[in-house]
Design an enzyme around this catalytic site. Structure first.
Site, PDB file in Angstrom:
ATOM      1  CB  ALA A  46      -2.102 -33.992 -14.598  1.00 15.11           C
ATOM      2  CE  LYS A  47      -1.413 -28.943 -21.049  1.00 14.66           C
ATOM      3  NZ  LYS A  47      -2.537 -28.622 -19.983  1.00 14.66           N
ATOM      4  NE  ARG A  48       0.681 -34.867 -12.125  1.00 14.70           N
ATOM      5  CZ  ARG A  48       0.239 -33.650 -11.750  1.00 14.70           C
ATOM      6  NH1 ARG A  48       0.623 -32.312 -11.963  1.00 14.70           N
ATOM      7  NH2 ARG A  48      -0.355 -33.531 -10.467  1.00 14.70           N
TER       8      ARG A  48
END
Lengths: 276, 276
Positions: free
Chosen positions: A94-96
């Site tokens: 998700a690379k939040r």
């Protein structure tokens, strides 16, 4: 069981460093599935069923679900993996990257809603953007460190003028992740497969962290060099392949073809282990 | 009409630099709404109705919806804003940061599924992680530049050894965004309100880009110093306040209270304009 132990168990049980990335693109689906977002779950579940004894992890990429209003299918898929492959950890890609209560919401999304075992995060906002995820004991938090796209050098490869020895940003990050940030053994790092020398450098600076390595397969990284640079008996690497496995065939044999490519890639990676 | 023109129109029409951030937390909802994720849309729509003539933009933060499986309510909210306030642009705060086909999926999520006028993105993976959003003509792409949380200094404040003049990372980014990356006038920058001197520095390096400035209100930035540092007649600033407006009252008068706080904040910001 914590994420690192889950990885080690799956690595041993499936004799694998291969992670199958689940990036469903309906326009690439085979046969009657083609162009049908409603078949995202079906397609991914077939891939999971065909490869679950060959992988160290699965990695669904949330954007491919969100673009098609398919969060419900992602929930089903997470539950399906849990059911058919309870020993394979799932990394939600998700690379939040946010802080405070917003980061808490993202952590809740990943770990409570989707029941992921680990999530990928972006460190641009600093340690505050990592810390909220660490409050979920045992969950993995895999931080972007060095990516192999051209823009990966815009910041990650810059040397930092005020840090001792003027390391590159990704080097400083790898060191911090190993020494300061990894309070409960939950961290891992994302390092692209295109530059084996940089995987080796990250491994030097972060000797015990699991490394998630995208870019083998369709993106062309060298599997053998990757293993040699990053794998250590006590520090797993999770080598991701998505398109090369998912779209190995555009015909009705897509699941069989996916299994064949996954097996070849797994074996290739394993054969490189003897060179370490 | 492109995002910058939309901002300028809303700024003029509503005489406002204030952006109301929509970060719905059910535990903070008033009265019978409290603790009810099913009321996220209702709550946010009431806030929108109460403040729509006072703002330059609305900014829903997607994490607060995703954590509660409320993407459908976010879709309804976006449509509601479009209907009751067609001249107020909507910034989807998502801080996405990925490349290639994954970034394309995120752009599709923001601009097609949610019909946002602009989206926030994280630049950690470099220009490749920005470029896919620029393929949507007229849409705004607001890049994280300098954030005011403690970890904001971990990377953004580092001086870059190999760039002429050894600028700090956020300075180099602001310059690149203005000169190299802003091919079609779609870019903006996120700059925290806590350090007015840094807003001024970003404004110097990026004289025409709109600036999204979080941190006024609950986070305590100085509104007057912010306007003075960042606002220019031809370069809007979008000063965000979320909690101070949303949760101005925990009673049934929450919408009236939100309107009062929004009006006070708007007026305070406007009064600072005369000092520029």
């Amino acid at each position: 069981m914590d994420f690192l132990a889950q990885l080690q168990r799956a690595e041993r049980k499936n004799q694998s460093m291969l992670c199958v990335g689940l990036d469903p693109e309906p326009t690439k689906f085979p046969g009657t599935m083609r162009g049908e977002p409603a078949r995202i779950f079906d397609f991914c579940a077939r891939i999971v069923d065909a490869t679950k004894d060959l992988v160290i992890a699965f990695k669904p990429q949330i954007a491919y679900f969100a673009a098609h209003r398919a969060e419900d299918q992602l929930e089903l898929l997470m539950a399906h993996i849990r059911r058919v492959a309870p020993e394979v950890p799932v990394i939600l890609d998700a690379k939040r990257g946010d802080i405070g209560s917003t980061a808490e919401q993202y952590a809740r999304e990943a770990f409570e809603r989707y029941q992921a075992d680990a999530v990928t995060v972006s460190p641009f906002m600093g340690f505050d953007s990592i810390e909220p995820y660490l409050r979920y004991p045992g969950k993995g938090v895999i931080v972007l460190c060095r990516t192999s796209n051209p823009g990966g050098s815009d910041w990650q490869f810059q040397r930092l003028a005020d840090v001792d020895g003027q390391p590159r940003l990704f080097e400083h990050l790898a060191r911090l992740a190993q020494t300061d940030w990894n309070r409960n053994g939950q961290l891992g790092l994302v390092v692209g497969a295109t530059f084996p020398a940089e995987i080796e450098r990250v491994r030097q600076l972060a000797p015990t962290l699991p490394l998630l390595i995208p870019g083998v397969g369709a993106q062309g990284g060298d599997a053998v060099a990757t293993v040699k640079a990053g794998w250590r008996p006590d520090a797993p690497i999770v080598v991701n392949s998505s398109r090369a496995v998912l779209y190995a065939s555009a015909g009705d044999d897509f699941a069989t073809a996916a299994r064949r490519v996954a097996m070849e890639t797994r074996d290739l990676l394993n054969s490189a282990r003897s060179t370490v």
